[in-house]
Write an enzyme that holds these catalytic residues in place. Sequence first.
Site, PDB file in Angstrom:
ATOM      1  N   ASP A   1      -4.659  -8.218  -3.527  1.00 25.19           N
ATOM      2  CA  ASP A   1      -4.984  -8.003  -2.113  1.00 25.19           C
ATOM      3  C   ASP A   1      -6.265  -8.720  -1.667  1.00 25.19           C
ATOM      4  O   ASP A   1      -6.260  -9.924  -1.457  1.00 25.19           O
ATOM      5  CB  ASP A   1      -5.051  -6.491  -1.849  1.00 25.19           C
ATOM      6  CG  ASP A   1      -5.053  -6.165  -0.355  1.00 25.19           C
ATOM      7  OD1 ASP A   1      -4.926  -7.085   0.460  1.00 25.19           O
ATOM      8  OD2 ASP A   1      -5.197  -4.988  -0.001  1.00 25.19           O
TER       9      ASP A   1
ATOM     10  N   HIS B   1       0.820  -1.224   0.000  1.00 24.11           N
ATOM     11  CA  HIS B   1       0.000   0.000   0.000  1.00 24.11           C
ATOM     12  C   HIS B   1       0.854   1.275   0.000  1.00 24.11           C
ATOM     13  O   HIS B   1       0.920   1.957  -1.004  1.00 24.11           O
ATOM     14  CB  HIS B   1      -1.011   0.045   1.159  1.00 24.11           C
ATOM     15  CG  HIS B   1      -1.925  -1.132   1.195  1.00 24.11           C
ATOM     16  ND1 HIS B   1      -2.725  -1.470   0.124  1.00 24.11           N
ATOM     17  CD2 HIS B   1      -2.162  -2.077   2.135  1.00 24.11           C
ATOM     18  CE1 HIS B   1      -3.417  -2.558   0.429  1.00 24.11           C
ATOM     19  NE2 HIS B   1      -3.096  -2.947   1.635  1.00 24.11           N
TER      20      HIS B   1
HETATM   21 ZN    ZN Z   1      -3.270  -7.020   2.321  1.00 25.76          ZN
END
Ligand code: ZN
Length: 453
Positions: free
Chosen positions: A319, A268
């Site tokens: 993800d 991220h």
């Molecule tokens: Zn993750």
Amino acid sequence: MPALFAPRALLPDGWASDVRITVEEGRITGVAPEAEVVAGDRVLGRCALLPAPSNLHSHAFQRAMAGMTERRGPAADSFWTWRRLMYRFLDVLTPDEIEAIAGLVYVEMLEAGYAAVAEFHYLHHAPGGTPYADPAELSHRIVAAAEATGIGLTLLPVLYTWGGADRTPLAGGQLRFGNDLDAFLALHQRAGAGLARDGRLGAAPHSLRASTPDDIRALLAAVPDGPMHIHAAEQVQEVEQVSAWLGARPVDFLLDAVGLGPRWCLIHATQMTAAETARLAASGAVAGLCPITESNLGDGIFDGARYRAAGGAFGIGSDSNVRIALGEELRTLEYSQRLRDRARNVLAEPEASVGRTLYDAAVAGSARALGRDAGALRPGALADIVAIDVDDPVLMALSDDALLDGWIFAADDRVVRDVWSAGRHVVRDGRHVARDAVEARYRAALRGVLARL
Ligand code: ZN
């Protein structure tokens, strides 16, 4: 396997015609442009061959929740309501079900054009937190799903010890994640059993919320090789918590107190200051961007323009697996920059193709993040190769770099015809070779899960 022959291919020094690629034991042994077809070659007449990227961040089991969290609750919705549903799933999922879900996820990734995946695997124990007889049971299930589908796997068992930066004890669904460092290292020792020849074993402290700095440093010493991933700076609330506890923002803290380098991937890194962005770019670590999930969760916008200008490496990951779409991840990344900056073609250098720029970066960054000797069609590299259909109606007017612009901005992953992962020919004519069996197993597993939710 037979040699591959295609009219066009993207090689390390650019596009080439009539390319013949030979592969032995999973690795490319020869790449010959301006070649001629030899009897027995697999001729891909209307395809261009590209190095296939890896998916650098997945939590496979979350795919089973896709589409279930898009209904607005009574108050302003956030990431934290999404986590509540995840914990309900965690109360019921069995090892068989986890393996079945991962199988379908890996089929979908391969069909999208990814050749490999880094599974950020934090689900270790039975519901309630009791370890299985083999503490690495669920790691073995991930390895089995990779084996059954032929996807390249970098397995990242996750160290998850605390429920918050203030060392809140784990509770509820989180108990399935929990290990102190010693228990984790015992699990880690067994986790890589059965990995394919091209598989890698790394490790991942979950986050600065869930692991202490001392434990992260001890983990680095205990696992001196292989990729190291961590969630960092995804949400504003998390940055505030970590700052209050550690006295520094998460990326600054990791740079200063842990030390980042090429074995690291920061998942991220959405909430960075300009200074953190420049420092992370210079560190050699990879930013693990997950644009579809970050959009879905409302995380914010990664500062891609500044990070690229500073030479930062990045790759993409799916993800939460709310949607598995390679081209769309890259498109979402670029579009987020355009919407913020009110500009077009943000992430490319002047005169360069955005599609080519994003694709090259994702291929190289993801190979580094997975510790995978792939990322280019060159002798010696793993044969991670994707063939796209240049005769697709959306692509037929395009050539070379514009094919990548077409795939990412105008088409979707249906242009992917064939995929090889370390030479395993797992997608043929747009379909995974074991899709029917894997999908049937998934359907049965999901019906069982839903009946017990
Ligand atoms: Zn993750």
